[in-house]
Write a protein that holds these residues in place. Structure first.
Motif, PDB file in Angstrom:
ATOM      1  N   ARG A 109       0.990  -1.273   0.039  1.00 35.68           N
ATOM      2  CA  ARG A 109      -0.096   0.094   0.312  1.00 35.68           C
ATOM      3  C   ARG A 109       0.949   1.312   0.076  1.00 35.68           C
ATOM      4  O   ARG A 109       0.247   2.432   0.028  1.00 35.68           O
ATOM      5  CB  ARG A 109      -0.974  -0.052   0.979  1.00 35.68           C
ATOM      6  CG  ARG A 109      -0.280   0.336   2.601  1.00 35.68           C
ATOM      7  CD  ARG A 109      -1.588   0.588   3.545  1.00 35.68           C
ATOM      8  NE  ARG A 109      -2.184   1.432   3.225  1.00 35.68           N
ATOM      9  CZ  ARG A 109      -3.148   1.962   4.301  1.00 35.68           C
ATOM     10  NH1 ARG A 109      -3.455   1.278   5.118  1.00 35.68           N
ATOM     11  NH2 ARG A 109      -4.089   3.184   3.862  1.00 35.68           N
ATOM     12  N   LYS A 141       0.219  -5.901   2.745  1.00 39.54           N
ATOM     13  CA  LYS A 141      -0.105  -4.839   2.159  1.00 39.54           C
ATOM     14  C   LYS A 141       0.489  -3.725   3.050  1.00 39.54           C
ATOM     15  O   LYS A 141       0.509  -2.484   2.617  1.00 39.54           O
ATOM     16  CB  LYS A 141      -1.584  -4.466   1.980  1.00 39.54           C
ATOM     17  CG  LYS A 141      -2.099  -5.547   0.936  1.00 39.54           C
ATOM     18  CD  LYS A 141      -3.529  -5.375   0.524  1.00 39.54           C
ATOM     19  CE  LYS A 141      -3.878  -6.095  -0.426  1.00 39.54           C
ATOM     20  NZ  LYS A 141      -5.265  -6.033  -0.946  1.00 39.54           N
ATOM     21  N   GLU A 142       0.879  -3.920   4.357  1.00 45.01           N
ATOM     22  CA  GLU A 142       1.263  -3.061   5.306  1.00 45.01           C
ATOM     23  C   GLU A 142       2.661  -3.277   5.794  1.00 45.01           C
ATOM     24  O   GLU A 142       3.171  -2.231   6.597  1.00 45.01           O
ATOM     25  CB  GLU A 142       0.404  -2.606   6.586  1.00 45.01           C
ATOM     26  CG  GLU A 142      -1.136  -2.066   5.806  1.00 45.01           C
ATOM     27  CD  GLU A 142      -1.836  -1.705   6.883  1.00 45.01           C
ATOM     28  OE1 GLU A 142      -2.673  -0.701   6.740  1.00 45.01           O
ATOM     29  OE2 GLU A 142      -1.988  -2.350   8.092  1.00 45.01           O
ATOM     30  N   HIS A 169      -7.233   2.404  -5.133  1.00 45.31           N
ATOM     31  CA  HIS A 169      -6.296   2.565  -3.809  1.00 45.31           C
ATOM     32  C   HIS A 169      -5.370   1.274  -3.937  1.00 45.31           C
ATOM     33  O   HIS A 169      -5.724   0.266  -4.127  1.00 45.31           O
ATOM     34  CB  HIS A 169      -7.378   2.599  -2.847  1.00 45.31           C
ATOM     35  CG  HIS A 169      -6.336   3.102  -1.582  1.00 45.31           C
ATOM     36  ND1 HIS A 169      -5.796   1.994  -0.876  1.00 45.31           N
ATOM     37  CD2 HIS A 169      -6.219   4.456  -0.953  1.00 45.31           C
ATOM     38  CE1 HIS A 169      -5.106   2.956   0.244  1.00 45.31           C
ATOM     39  NE2 HIS A 169      -5.331   3.923   0.115  1.00 45.31           N
ATOM     40  N   LEU A 177      -4.795  -0.526  -1.489  1.00 47.89           N
ATOM     41  CA  LEU A 177      -5.294  -1.731  -0.738  1.00 47.89           C
ATOM     42  C   LEU A 177      -6.003  -2.899  -1.901  1.00 47.89           C
ATOM     43  O   LEU A 177      -6.119  -3.514  -1.473  1.00 47.89           O
ATOM     44  CB  LEU A 177      -6.244  -1.301   0.193  1.00 47.89           C
ATOM     45  CG  LEU A 177      -5.508  -0.667   1.457  1.00 47.89           C
ATOM     46  CD1 LEU A 177      -6.547  -0.114   2.554  1.00 47.89           C
ATOM     47  CD2 LEU A 177      -4.568  -1.854   2.106  1.00 47.89           C
ATOM     48  N   TYR A 206      -7.011  -3.172   8.276  1.00 44.03           N
ATOM     49  CA  TYR A 206      -5.817  -2.277   8.039  1.00 44.03           C
ATOM     50  C   TYR A 206      -5.825  -1.246   9.237  1.00 44.03           C
ATOM     51  O   TYR A 206      -6.594  -1.178   9.853  1.00 44.03           O
ATOM     52  CB  TYR A 206      -5.713  -1.926   6.723  1.00 44.03           C
ATOM     53  CG  TYR A 206      -5.771  -3.229   5.876  1.00 44.03           C
ATOM     54  CD1 TYR A 206      -4.806  -4.111   5.608  1.00 44.03           C
ATOM     55  CD2 TYR A 206      -6.690  -3.082   4.855  1.00 44.03           C
ATOM     56  CE1 TYR A 206      -4.992  -5.076   4.665  1.00 44.03           C
ATOM     57  CE2 TYR A 206      -7.108  -4.324   4.237  1.00 44.03           C
ATOM     58  CZ  TYR A 206      -6.331  -5.229   3.778  1.00 44.03           C
ATOM     59  OH  TYR A 206      -6.470  -6.363   3.020  1.00 44.03           O
TER      60      TYR A 206
END
Length: 475
Positions: free
Chosen positions: A87, A133-134, A202, A204, A351
């Motif tokens: 992300r 993703k993070e 986005h 995500l 998230y």
């Protein structure tokens, strides 16, 4: 290397993996130290009767080291967690975090790729990494006596990789094959389609691996720049659990990063990931990927809650009731009573500032309409009438039991330290976490169910269908 696509999907317990554990003593990330501390700062975080003593040290650079000493173990799990994931990429960079994860194992100024793998395998250890993703994680599991070796090797590859041009081209081919393999796994692909349906453009909503269009032209210079900008000491948490001595681990880490880019100027730990105002979920819709498969794969889902939402504990219980195990409503109705699907379950992904809730089923293409109708009916029933007292008790018991049983593994204990620090900024002790689950009541679960399960749903499908085979709006 492995790629985590749905990192917060619960297992049999239904408790999202992002629920923190450890101790409330840490406080918000970075708050334990002032700006640019002149020396390392160490504190005892927790003393867990199910494990051992947890300690946290912040080095002058802002790099954090957390350990849990478990003298009864003969192994140690050691992980380096970096607060960067897919992300954090622009659209042209899509897949760079995952690309970098592969490349860091290809060689440093001190070691070749063979040196890295052979050193750990020679002592019977194992190494791997995964991108989410993070965050990105690099880890090793070894005998306690081989921990110094693991620390030296893992810190070296994360801190001082050379990213040779030839290796970039080699791994580019490997990653493109991985992307193609993913396209051949519809049971995985359908979850990515749902994320795209909910989050749109986005980050995500994008693939962690990137696509052929973004990976193919990616240059070594782009990857190197991302590496040096993002892999900084304040953004890194090192965690270890097993038969270890905290002071020794800190000493070995400092030795391992000395003279590397992580041996930086004084700094403070990076704050928790801030909320992204760009996270907007669009109108619910359908995404259908036509493939001539023998089984249809469907996921029905909606925006959920973020990981810092206090209702995450109630969500874990609700998920257990709906589709978290063989006794769940969806499993009993769709598989046990009607035999319509082999696999059916619900899950949540959480998230920093968003989340999603979804139900997956794999069934014969001719049964898709009936399965979707039953899923929608069950969600509507729980939204309208809530869960029973027996279901509430079972959902809470599953959550607590699964969580505690997982703590018998040093890898899980290592992960809980890093996730608590990196994702939550504080750590709940085991007793505190169990108490939070115990405190969930029927009113809380039913209120969440009424809100969450009444939201319009998006639909993702992989199978022998076209977009026109489903209503324009699912929900």
């Amino acid at each position: 290397m492995s790629r985590a696509k749905r990192a917060s999907i619960p297992g049999a317990s239904g408790v999202p993996t992002s629920i923190p554990a450890g101790s409330t003593a840490v406080g918000r990330a970075g708050s334990a130290v002032g700006a640019g501390p002149a020396r390392a700062v160490t504190r005892v975080v927790d003393s867990d009767p199910l494990g051992g003593t947890v300690r946290r040290t912040v080095l002058p650079s802002g790099l954090r080291v957390l350990t849990e000493a478990i003298p009864t173990m003969r192994s140690v799990s050691f992980g380096i967690w970096v607060a960067v994931g897919s992300r954090d990429e622009t659209r042209p960079q899509s897949g760079v975090s995952h690309f970098l994860e592969h490349l860091l194992f290809k060689g440093t100024r001190k070691r070749s790729a063979l040196d890295i793998s052979a050193a750990i395998e020679a002592v019977g250890g194992e190494t791997n990494a995964f991108t989410t993703k993070e965050y990105t994680c690099y880890y090793a599991r070894v005998l306690d006596e081989d921990l110094p070796l693991a620390i030296d090797v893992m810190c070296d590859l994360v801190a001082d990789s050379v990213l040779n041009a030839a290796d970039v081209e080699t791994e580019r081919g490997v990653i493109l094959e991985e992307i193609a393999m993913h396209d051949d796994e519809p049971g995985d692909e359908v979850h990515d389609l749902l994320a795209q349906a909910i989050y749109g453009d986005h980050p995500l909503g994008r693939l962690i691996s990137g696509t052929e269009e973004t990976v193919s032209p990616m240059s070594r210079r782009q990857i190197q720049g991302f590496y040096r900008r993002r892999y900084t000491a304040p953004s890194i948490v090192i965690a270890a659990a097993g038969n270890l001595d905290h002071a020794e681990v800190v000493k070995l880490v400092r030795q391992a990063v000395r003279g590397t880019p992580l041996d930086s100027e004084p700094g403070t730990p990076a704050p928790l990931r801030p909320a992204d105002s760009r996270v907007r979920t669009g109108r619910p819709g359908n995404l259908v990927e036509h493939k001539e498969t023998e089984q249809a794969h469907v996921v029905l889902g909606c925006p959920g809650i973020g990981r810092l939402d206090d209702r995450r504990f109630a969500l874990g219980v609700l998920n257990n009731v709906l589709g978290g195990g063989m006794s769940s409503r969806l499993f009993q109705e769709i598989r046990e009573r009607r035999g319509l699907a082999y696999s059916v379950y619900s899950y949540s992904s959480q998230y920093a500032d968003s989340g999603l809730f979804a139900v997956y089923a794999g069934c014969a293409p001719g049964k898709v309409d009936e399965v979707l109708e039953l899923i929608r009916a069950e969600l509507a029933e729980v939204a309208a009438h809530g869960v029973t007292d027996a279901e509430l008790a079972r959902g809470k018991g599953m959550a607590k039991g699964s969580y505690v049983l997982n703590l018998e593994d040093t890898g899980s204990r290592m992960s809980r330290l890093a996730k608590g620090e990196l994702l939550f900024g504080d750590l709940l002790s085991v007793d505190d976490l169990l108490a939070r689950i115990d405190a969930v009541d029927a009113d809380e679960v039913n209120a969440l169910a009424a809100e969450l399960l009444s939201r319009p749903m998006s639909l993702a499908v992989v199978g022998p269908f076209g977009a026109g085979d489903f209503p324009a709006e699912a929900g």
